[in-house]
Scaffold this active site. Structure first.
Site, PDB file in Angstrom:
ATOM      1  N   HIS A  67       9.778   2.629 -36.159  1.00  0.00           N
ATOM      2  CA  HIS A  67      10.746   1.955 -37.056  1.00  0.00           C
ATOM      3  C   HIS A  67      10.536   1.824 -38.516  1.00  0.00           C
ATOM      4  O   HIS A  67       9.818   0.991 -39.060  1.00  0.00           O
ATOM      5  CB  HIS A  67      11.110   0.351 -36.715  1.00  0.00           C
ATOM      6  CG  HIS A  67      11.624   0.538 -35.241  1.00  0.00           C
ATOM      7  ND1 HIS A  67      13.129   0.863 -34.926  1.00  0.00           N
ATOM      8  CD2 HIS A  67      11.128   0.070 -33.987  1.00  0.00           C
ATOM      9  CE1 HIS A  67      13.192   0.416 -33.720  1.00  0.00           C
ATOM     10  NE2 HIS A  67      12.258   0.130 -33.188  1.00  0.00           N
ATOM     11  N   ILE A  72       8.408  -0.526 -31.058  1.00  0.00           N
ATOM     12  CA  ILE A  72       8.991  -1.610 -30.293  1.00  0.00           C
ATOM     13  C   ILE A  72       9.541  -0.930 -28.869  1.00  0.00           C
ATOM     14  O   ILE A  72      10.506  -0.359 -29.198  1.00  0.00           O
ATOM     15  CB  ILE A  72      10.027  -2.255 -30.910  1.00  0.00           C
ATOM     16  CG1 ILE A  72       9.579  -2.892 -32.662  1.00  0.00           C
ATOM     17  CG2 ILE A  72      10.823  -3.579 -30.230  1.00  0.00           C
ATOM     18  CD1 ILE A  72       8.657  -3.930 -32.545  1.00  0.00           C
ATOM     19  N   SER A 118      19.330   1.553 -26.794  1.00  0.00           N
ATOM     20  CA  SER A 118      20.428   2.724 -26.587  1.00  0.00           C
ATOM     21  C   SER A 118      21.373   2.765 -25.701  1.00  0.00           C
ATOM     22  O   SER A 118      22.402   3.340 -25.549  1.00  0.00           O
ATOM     23  CB  SER A 118      19.111   3.991 -26.526  1.00  0.00           C
ATOM     24  OG  SER A 118      18.383   4.054 -25.012  1.00  0.00           O
ATOM     25  N   GLU A 148      12.260   1.368 -40.888  1.00  0.00           N
ATOM     26  CA  GLU A 148      13.046   0.561 -41.421  1.00  0.00           C
ATOM     27  C   GLU A 148      12.381  -0.792 -41.630  1.00  0.00           C
ATOM     28  O   GLU A 148      12.756  -1.877 -42.469  1.00  0.00           O
ATOM     29  CB  GLU A 148      14.514   0.632 -41.114  1.00  0.00           C
ATOM     30  CG  GLU A 148      14.415  -0.230 -39.502  1.00  0.00           C
ATOM     31  CD  GLU A 148      14.183   0.915 -38.518  1.00  0.00           C
ATOM     32  OE1 GLU A 148      13.477   1.997 -38.924  1.00  0.00           O
ATOM     33  OE2 GLU A 148      14.466   0.835 -37.646  1.00  0.00           O
ATOM     34  N   CYS A 159      14.050   5.276 -33.022  1.00  0.00           N
ATOM     35  CA  CYS A 159      13.811   4.660 -31.694  1.00  0.00           C
ATOM     36  C   CYS A 159      14.883   5.022 -30.860  1.00  0.00           C
ATOM     37  O   CYS A 159      15.151   6.050 -30.422  1.00  0.00           O
ATOM     38  CB  CYS A 159      13.323   3.209 -31.978  1.00  0.00           C
ATOM     39  SG  CYS A 159      12.829   2.557 -30.589  1.00  0.00           S
TER      40      CYS A 159
END
Lengths: 296, 248
Positions: free
Chosen positions: B198, B136, B48, B200, B78
């Site tokens: 996540h 994560i 980030s 994805e 996230c």
């Protein structure tokens, strides 16, 4: 343990962090101050080491894992992930790095190898590993040993991108060829690549490695980063290229921006202006020792 | 339907694949002009701090903030959740978020990579099996405001460093949770969906399908902020102090 099958250190979790680093720049740092400069410039992670590859090359001697105190100082200084290097085959150094809770261990040819025949059994560790590769066979052998991230080796400490380009092109070109093969041909591929046939079948079917592929070794300019990203690297490691240059903070940020906008030449041109001198660099024929030849 | 993926850094490819699997052809967002004509946007996982810096250097911060506050549906995972949260703890001082979801979030709240984990999370609005969630170096949602609907929670081995500070922090600065208090990990506010994990990274596409359905509903309801998922609260930025503390 709480309900819901809470599990740590699975391959998905190990590889997951590499997935999060995609499109980013991982920078070599030798002090906590450099780590801060790297984070300020937008590094997605830092690699803690005692000497950058250019100095290892120049000074010679045995290059080893960093002092744990240095790694801890860097961990305290930044909020991004911290990686650290262990010698090839030196599983005890890797155990120390795991005990320090580094986020990734780089089993690296930049350090002096500790074992002439065996890489670390990376499945035995909870901490994820990144390993270098010069070709597809080497990449698959490292993945078979448990690596969760592959990087090109390039030729560290030279500021010369030619070797990294060779490695990336070789890996990508063999991936393309392998994905065109039929099942019967893949046994011969496995033999030629000296890699497990199951992994070769998997990669042939998917058409890509089961872990991300990053580029390392010789990146010194924003255009170098743009080049390797266009050649299919998913992120870049920059070693000596930043802190051996005239203005590390500006160069670091420029390489971060060029990695994001790798296919937008106007941005790469903009960030490349007036960065001062890049690291001096070495011509390929002048390499007295090829670090990329370490590892097997 | 046009859904963009913020492609400055992070696991853009995985979101790209996930959206493709649910029948959407996404577009990459790297420049202000890439925001034009979007019906929704995904903010992926990644670092980030890096994304925040690149939002500024790419001149995307203001136009994206304007689009988001104008009601553009968003899905953040996230790092994406951190960028959409109102208050970020343990971020960098210069790190800024869009403040769209009224929550206080602690960056890397579970600890280092050694504490990254996967687990199963039952999610409201998604009938059937729980979502298998991969965390994560994930953020911990410490509190949410009244307009935030918590769709899923997960117990944690390591709680976020407690505000009470009574427990002893370990060397990574985390305080082991006494029990297994549940932390929100899937939240919805208006047309903004966020997860601390996540989706994805696994093959389960239900959360992406849910987001695409939100985008479709939003688009058919006309432009501007609109009701989503049975909620009739507009997206507002709640002032500080309205957050409800969760856990001890």
């Amino acid at each position: 343990m709480p309900a819901g099958g809470h599990r740590t250190a699975t391959f998905t979790v190990k590889r997951g962090l590499a997935d999060m680093l995609r499109g980013g720049v991982i920078m070599d740092v030798v002090t906590a101050d450099q780590a801060k400069v790297a984070e300020d410039a937008g590094a997605v992670a830092v690699m803690a080491l005692e000497r950058v590859p250019a100095d290892i090359r120049a000074q010679g001697g045995v290059a080893r894992m960093s002092d744990p105190a240095l790694i801890e100082a860097i961990q305290k200084a930044v909020t991004v992930p911290v990686m650290a290097k262990a010698r090839i085959g030196h599983f005890a150094e890797a155990q120390v790095l795991a005990a320090l809770q580094v986020d990734y261990v780089d089993e690296s040819e930049v350090l002096t190898p500790a074992d002439e025949a065996h890489h670390i059994d990376k499945w035995a560790f909870d901490v994820p590993f990144v390993c270098g590769a010069t070709n597809l066979g080497e990449a698959l052998r490292r993945i078979a040993e448990g690596a969760a991230l592959i990087r090109s080796k390039g030729e560290a400490g030279t500021g010369n991108i030619v070797e990294a380009v060779r490695h990336l092109r070789s890996i990508r070109s063999d991936l393309r060829a392998l994905s065109q093969s039929d099942r019967a041909e893949r046994y011969a591929w496995a033999k030629q690549l000296a890699a497990p046939v199951e992994l070769v079948q998997e990669v042939a079917t998917a058409g890509r490695l089961p872990v991300p592929l990053f580029c390392a070794g010789g990146i010194a300019t924003p255009a170098d980063a743009a080049l390797v990203m266009q050649l299919g690297a998913e992120a870049v490691f920059v070693g000596s290229g930043i802190f051996k240059s005239e203005d590390p903070a500006r160069r670091a940020r420029a390489i971060v921006e060029a990695t994001t906008h790798f296919d937008d030449a106007a941005v790469v041109a903009k960030v490349s202006r007036g960065l001062g001198d890049a690291m001096v660099g070495l011509e390929a024929s002048a390499f007295d020792q090829r670090l990329a030849d370490r590892g097997w | 339907m046009r859904i963009g993926v913020l492609a400055l850094q992070g696991d853009v490819t995985e979101h790209w694949r996930a959206l493709g699997d649910v029948g959407v052809e996404p577009s990459a967002v790297r420049r202000p002009e890439d925001l034009r004509h979007l019906d929704g946007i995904v903010l992926p996982g990644g670092e980030s701090t890096t994304m925040s810096m690149l939002l500024d250097s790419s001149a995307l911060r203001e136009p994206l903030a304007e689009a988001l506050h104008g009601g553009l549906p968003a899905f953040g995972t996230c790092a994406g959740l951190i960028l959409l949260a109102r208050t970020v703890i343990d971020g960098r001082p210069d790190q800024r978020s869009f403040g769209l979801v009224d929550m206080v979030v602690r960056r890397n709240g579970y600890g280092r990579q050694a504490q990254s984990f996967e687990c199963d999370v039952p999610v409201e609005m998604l009938p059937g099996a729980p979502v298998h969630a991969v965390f994560i170096r994930a953020p911990v949602v410490e509190s949410v405001g009244p307009l935030v609907r918590v769709l899923g929670s997960a117990g944690s081995v390591f709680g976020a460093a407690s505000a009470t500070g009574s427990a002893t922090a370990d060397r990574s600065g985390r305080v082991p949770a006494q029990g297994h208090e549940a932390t929100p990990v899937v939240c919805l506010q208006g047309s903004v969906l966020v997860t601390a994990f996540h989706p994805e990274l696994t093959g389960d596409r239900r959360l992406h399908r849910l987001f695409v359905a939100m985008v479709a509903e939003h688009a058919s309801a006309g432009s501007g902020p609109g009701p989503v998922g049975g909620q009739d609260q507009p997206v507002v930025e709640a002032p500080g102090g309205r957050c409800t503390a969760l856990g001890a």
